[in-house]
Design a protein around this motif. Structure first.
Motif, mmCIF file in Angstrom:
data_model
loop_
_atom_site.group_PDB
_atom_site.id
_atom_site.type_symbol
_atom_site.label_atom_id
_atom_site.label_comp_id
_atom_site.label_asym_id
_atom_site.label_seq_id
_atom_site.Cartn_x
_atom_site.Cartn_y
_atom_site.Cartn_z
ATOM 1 N N SER A 7 40.882 -33.337 118.723
ATOM 2 C CA SER A 7 41.645 -32.267 119.376
ATOM 3 C C SER A 7 41.051 -31.932 120.742
ATOM 4 C CB SER A 7 41.662 -31.028 118.483
ATOM 5 O OG SER A 7 42.348 -29.957 119.116
ATOM 6 N N ASP A 8 39.721 -31.827 120.801
ATOM 7 C CA ASP A 8 39.060 -31.530 122.081
ATOM 8 C C ASP A 8 39.338 -32.634 123.105
ATOM 9 O OD1 ASP A 8 38.056 -29.250 120.957
ATOM 10 O OD2 ASP A 8 36.035 -30.041 120.630
ATOM 11 N N ILE A 9 39.268 -33.885 122.659
ATOM 12 C CA ILE A 9 39.478 -35.014 123.576
ATOM 13 C C ILE A 9 40.914 -35.027 124.098
ATOM 14 C CG2 ILE A 9 39.585 -37.545 123.681
ATOM 15 C CD1 ILE A 9 37.215 -37.508 121.631
ATOM 16 N N LEU A 10 41.855 -34.657 123.245
ATOM 17 C CA LEU A 10 43.262 -34.642 123.651
ATOM 18 C C LEU A 10 43.573 -33.517 124.637
ATOM 19 C CD1 LEU A 10 45.033 -35.349 120.225
ATOM 20 C CD2 LEU A 10 44.960 -36.868 122.218
ATOM 21 N N HIS A 11 42.852 -32.418 124.548
ATOM 22 C CA HIS A 11 43.261 -31.235 125.305
ATOM 23 C C HIS A 11 42.241 -30.759 126.342
ATOM 24 C CE1 HIS A 11 45.547 -30.938 121.412
ATOM 25 N NE2 HIS A 11 46.527 -30.866 122.308
ATOM 26 N N GLN A 12 41.080 -31.400 126.428
ATOM 27 C CA GLN A 12 40.093 -30.996 127.421
ATOM 28 C C GLN A 12 39.855 -32.129 128.402
ATOM 29 O OE1 GLN A 12 36.504 -29.560 125.555
ATOM 30 N NE2 GLN A 12 37.610 -28.218 124.127
ATOM 31 N N ASP A 13 39.189 -31.780 129.512
ATOM 32 C CA ASP A 13 38.896 -32.799 130.520
ATOM 33 C C ASP A 13 37.454 -33.283 130.420
ATOM 34 O OD1 ASP A 13 39.691 -34.349 132.901
ATOM 35 O OD2 ASP A 13 38.128 -33.161 133.880
ATOM 36 N N ASP A 14 36.528 -32.357 130.193
ATOM 37 C CA ASP A 14 35.107 -32.723 130.080
ATOM 38 C C ASP A 14 34.821 -33.126 128.637
ATOM 39 O OD1 ASP A 14 32.427 -33.083 130.320
ATOM 40 O OD2 ASP A 14 31.918 -30.980 130.675
ATOM 41 N N VAL A 15 34.955 -34.424 128.338
ATOM 42 C CA VAL A 15 34.901 -34.880 126.939
ATOM 43 C C VAL A 15 33.837 -35.961 126.717
ATOM 44 C CG1 VAL A 15 37.302 -34.296 126.455
ATOM 45 C CG2 VAL A 15 36.753 -36.552 127.402
ATOM 46 N N ARG A 16 32.910 -36.072 127.639
ATOM 47 C CA ARG A 16 31.894 -37.120 127.514
ATOM 48 C C ARG A 16 31.151 -37.028 126.177
ATOM 49 N NH1 ARG A 16 26.583 -36.844 131.140
ATOM 50 N NH2 ARG A 16 28.044 -37.049 132.877
ATOM 51 N N SER A 17 30.645 -35.845 125.849
ATOM 52 C CA SER A 17 29.862 -35.696 124.621
ATOM 53 C C SER A 17 30.739 -35.850 123.377
ATOM 54 C CB SER A 17 29.156 -34.341 124.608
ATOM 55 O OG SER A 17 30.092 -33.283 124.628
ATOM 56 N N GLN A 46 42.725 -44.619 126.376
ATOM 57 C CA GLN A 46 42.999 -45.550 127.479
ATOM 58 C C GLN A 46 43.043 -44.818 128.817
ATOM 59 O OE1 GLN A 46 46.339 -48.286 126.384
ATOM 60 N NE2 GLN A 46 45.945 -47.557 124.297
ATOM 61 N N GLU A 47 43.626 -43.614 128.841
ATOM 62 C CA GLU A 47 43.659 -42.831 130.081
ATOM 63 C C GLU A 47 42.253 -42.516 130.576
ATOM 64 O OE1 GLU A 47 45.858 -39.421 128.882
ATOM 65 O OE2 GLU A 47 47.843 -40.369 129.116
ATOM 66 N N LEU A 48 41.326 -42.314 129.638
ATOM 67 C CA LEU A 48 39.960 -41.940 130.008
ATOM 68 C C LEU A 48 39.177 -43.096 130.636
ATOM 69 C CD1 LEU A 48 39.057 -39.722 126.923
ATOM 70 C CD2 LEU A 48 39.489 -38.953 129.268
ATOM 71 N N LEU A 49 39.728 -44.288 130.604
ATOM 72 C CA LEU A 49 39.090 -45.418 131.300
ATOM 73 C C LEU A 49 39.077 -45.219 132.807
ATOM 74 C CD1 LEU A 49 40.570 -48.443 129.283
ATOM 75 C CD2 LEU A 49 38.266 -47.476 129.082
ATOM 76 N N THR A 50 39.902 -44.319 133.310
ATOM 77 C CA THR A 50 39.953 -44.046 134.751
ATOM 78 C C THR A 50 39.407 -42.653 135.072
ATOM 79 O OG1 THR A 50 42.225 -43.199 134.559
ATOM 80 C CG2 THR A 50 41.950 -45.554 135.050
ATOM 81 N N HIS A 51 38.686 -42.044 134.147
ATOM 82 C CA HIS A 51 38.133 -40.701 134.349
ATOM 83 C C HIS A 51 37.109 -40.715 135.488
ATOM 84 C CE1 HIS A 51 36.153 -36.858 133.358
ATOM 85 N NE2 HIS A 51 37.251 -36.572 132.660
ATOM 86 N N ASP A 52 36.934 -39.577 136.147
ATOM 87 C CA ASP A 52 35.991 -39.492 137.265
ATOM 88 C C ASP A 52 34.542 -39.637 136.814
ATOM 89 O OD1 ASP A 52 38.045 -39.106 139.045
ATOM 90 O OD2 ASP A 52 37.898 -36.914 139.024
ATOM 91 N N ASP A 53 34.241 -39.223 135.569
ATOM 92 C CA ASP A 53 32.868 -39.279 135.075
ATOM 93 C C ASP A 53 32.560 -40.665 134.510
ATOM 94 O OD1 ASP A 53 30.305 -37.982 134.151
ATOM 95 O OD2 ASP A 53 31.133 -38.616 132.214
#
Length: 500
Positions: A7-17, A46-53
């Motif tokens: 749920s956090d990964i789907l709805h938040q941006d800072d999801v590294r941890s 898949q979208e997170l493959l282009t994340h800034d972090d």
């Protein structure tokens, strides 16, 4: 936990941890893994493959690789392309290997040529000192994918063309017997050493017919005048006769994948130091030797000598095939075939040809098979209360070309129309039982064995319960202890005769 992380990964941006924690959560839990395989969740990864972090990109790639096995063909169809595209566009060096590691779990045949080109460029280039670690990680990831998807036939042991010194590693209690049999049966000059028995031979056929050793190692000679010492180990290993030996044994110029270990040393080697040495061996050999602990053709072991230099041993997994071909199926509690063969060798003078014999706790039949390979018996019974073990025992015995009577029953309920002349068995481990339970078990064993055995019958019993065994022998005067042979740890063979 997994639901909240998703749920956090789907709805938040800072999801590294959260990505890292989700990888840990699903590692050994198929149910949690399944929760990640919805189309919505996979799209988000898949979208997170282009994340800034950068670490978020890395964790997202690795997570996709973790989930590959559970994806449908439709879900997995576009992911290798996305991973490769992300790899090509990645500028942060520590992230790049993650895309390749993830691709290894998908069908990435379409990208093999480009991966090979990338791998070749890495071999030719000299990385800057600050880039060495990340370059090695990327090269290793590419190497593993290329090996997995390569159409080149896997290397296999082809035999020896000249004589080589060999160490047959085994326990102290069996070394003299092994050396004697090597001299008598294989006509080899055998020398007992602190780790086993050393011979020199140009063929393993006769050696493999003697099943008393645990491992076979080729003793690799160093180059004259070059010792393998701290600080110069990689150079010494590559300069030794290791590569010529491998070229001979595999009839190939390589490359050869290896696993590296340094047992029996006075100073501990941690995983980081071993990894650094493995990298050094790769580079000194110009990658003719490639570190691959999970898929290797040679296990390189370094043994520390008294002068603190090191000797090289090479174990080739395929060179001892055939010793225990009958034992294709095993159970975690099964008696190892080599232990069964060793026990039989130690009790060989007490085995009776043509005897009616029984193993009351036969498991998968290994001990009975090895016993009858040594001395032929008449009627052979194997009893065990565990049905799966009996089923495996029947298959193993058929593969061994023998016919035994296996009975899925508790030994204490066993009956026989004639008295038996030999009992051979390994007792079940009872470390987690209290003393009263152990005493009761052994008492019932001797009572039942007294009932079904003939006068002068021989009992060959492997047990860790020395005190309990001797107590029951004092109580059952019809049995006489002839000899006690120590084996590993607390194990002893008790050779017992039933009085006439």
């Amino acid at each position: 936990m997994a639901e909240q992380l998703i749920s956090d990964i789907l709805h938040q941006d800072d999801v590294r941890s959260q990505l890292s924690e989700l990888r840990k959560a699903i590692k050994d839990d198929p149910e949690k893994r399944q929760q990640c395989l919805t189309d919505e969740t996979l799209k988000r990864f898949q979208e997170l493959l282009t994340h800034d972090d950068a670490k978020t990109r890395k964790n997202a790639a690795l997570l996709l690789g973790d989930l590959a096995e559970g994806m449908s063909l439709q879900q997995a169809e576009n992911i290798p392309g996305l991973l490769w595209q992300s790899f090509v566009g990645e500028t942060t060096k520590f992230v790049r290997s993650a895309y390749i590691q993830a691709m290894a779990n998908f069908d990435c045949a379409e990208y093999m040529e480009e991966m090979q080109q990338c791998y070749d460029r890495l071999l030719d280039a000299e990385p800057a000192p600050e880039d060495v670690k990340h370059t090695r990680e990327l090269r290793k990831a590419l190497e593993q994918v290329l090996v997995s998807w390569s159409e080149i036939p896997a290397l296999s042991f082809q035999g020896m063309k000249k004589k080589h010194p060999i160490l047959l590693e085994t326990e102290p209690y069996i070394r003299e017997i092994l050396a004697e049999r090597l001299q008598r049966e294989a006509k080899l000059d055998a020398k007992v050493t602190p780790f086993g028995v050393r011979v020199t031979t140009d063929s393993l056929d006769d050696v493999n017919k003697i099943p008393l050793f645990r491992e076979l190692y080729f003793i690799v000679r160093p180059r004259t005048g070059i010792e393998i010492t701290e600080g110069h180990m990689a150079e010494g290993i590559v300069a030794s006769e290791l590569l010529p030996l491998l070229e001979e044994l595999f009839a190939s110029k390589g490359p050869f994948t290896f696993r590296l270990s340094i047992p029996h040393t006075r100073e501990a080697w941690d995983s980081k130091a071993l990894k650094q040495l493995a990298y050094g061996i790769e580079e000194q050999s110009h990658h003719c030797l490639c570190n691959s602990p999970d898929r290797y053709v040679v296990d390189i072991q370094l043994r520390q000598k008294k002068d603190n230099s090191y000797g090289i041993l090479a174990r080739i997994p395929g060179c001892t095939q055939g010793r225990f071909d009958y034992c294709e199926d095993r159970l975690p509690t099964s008696m190892a075939p080599v232990l069964a063969a060793q026990m039989v060798a130690l009790v060989r003078p007490y085995l009776q040809e043509g005897a009616h014999i029984i193993d009351p706790f036969c498991g998968i039949g290994t001990l009975l098979i090895e016993r009858c390979k040594s001395v032929e018996a008449r009627d052979v019974y194997g009893v065990d209360s565990y049905g799966e073990a009996i089923a495996i025992a029947r298959n193993n015995t058929k593969r061994a070309g023998r016919e035994f009577y296996y009975i899925n029953r508790d030994y204490f309920d066993f009956t026989s129309s004639h008295l038996l002349e030999e009992v051979i068995t390994e007792f079940p481990r009872m470390e987690h039982k209290d003393r009263e339970q152990v005493d009761t078990f052994y008492r019932k064993f001797f009572e039942k064995t007294s009932e079904i055995t003939a006068p002068e019958a021989v009992l060959l019993l492997l047990s860790t319960e020395e005190t309990c065994m001797k107590k029951q022998l004092r109580l059952h005067k019809e049995f006489q202890l002839l000899r006690q042979i120590p084996m590993r740890g607390r194990e002893n063979i008790f050779i017992i005769k039933k009085r006439g």
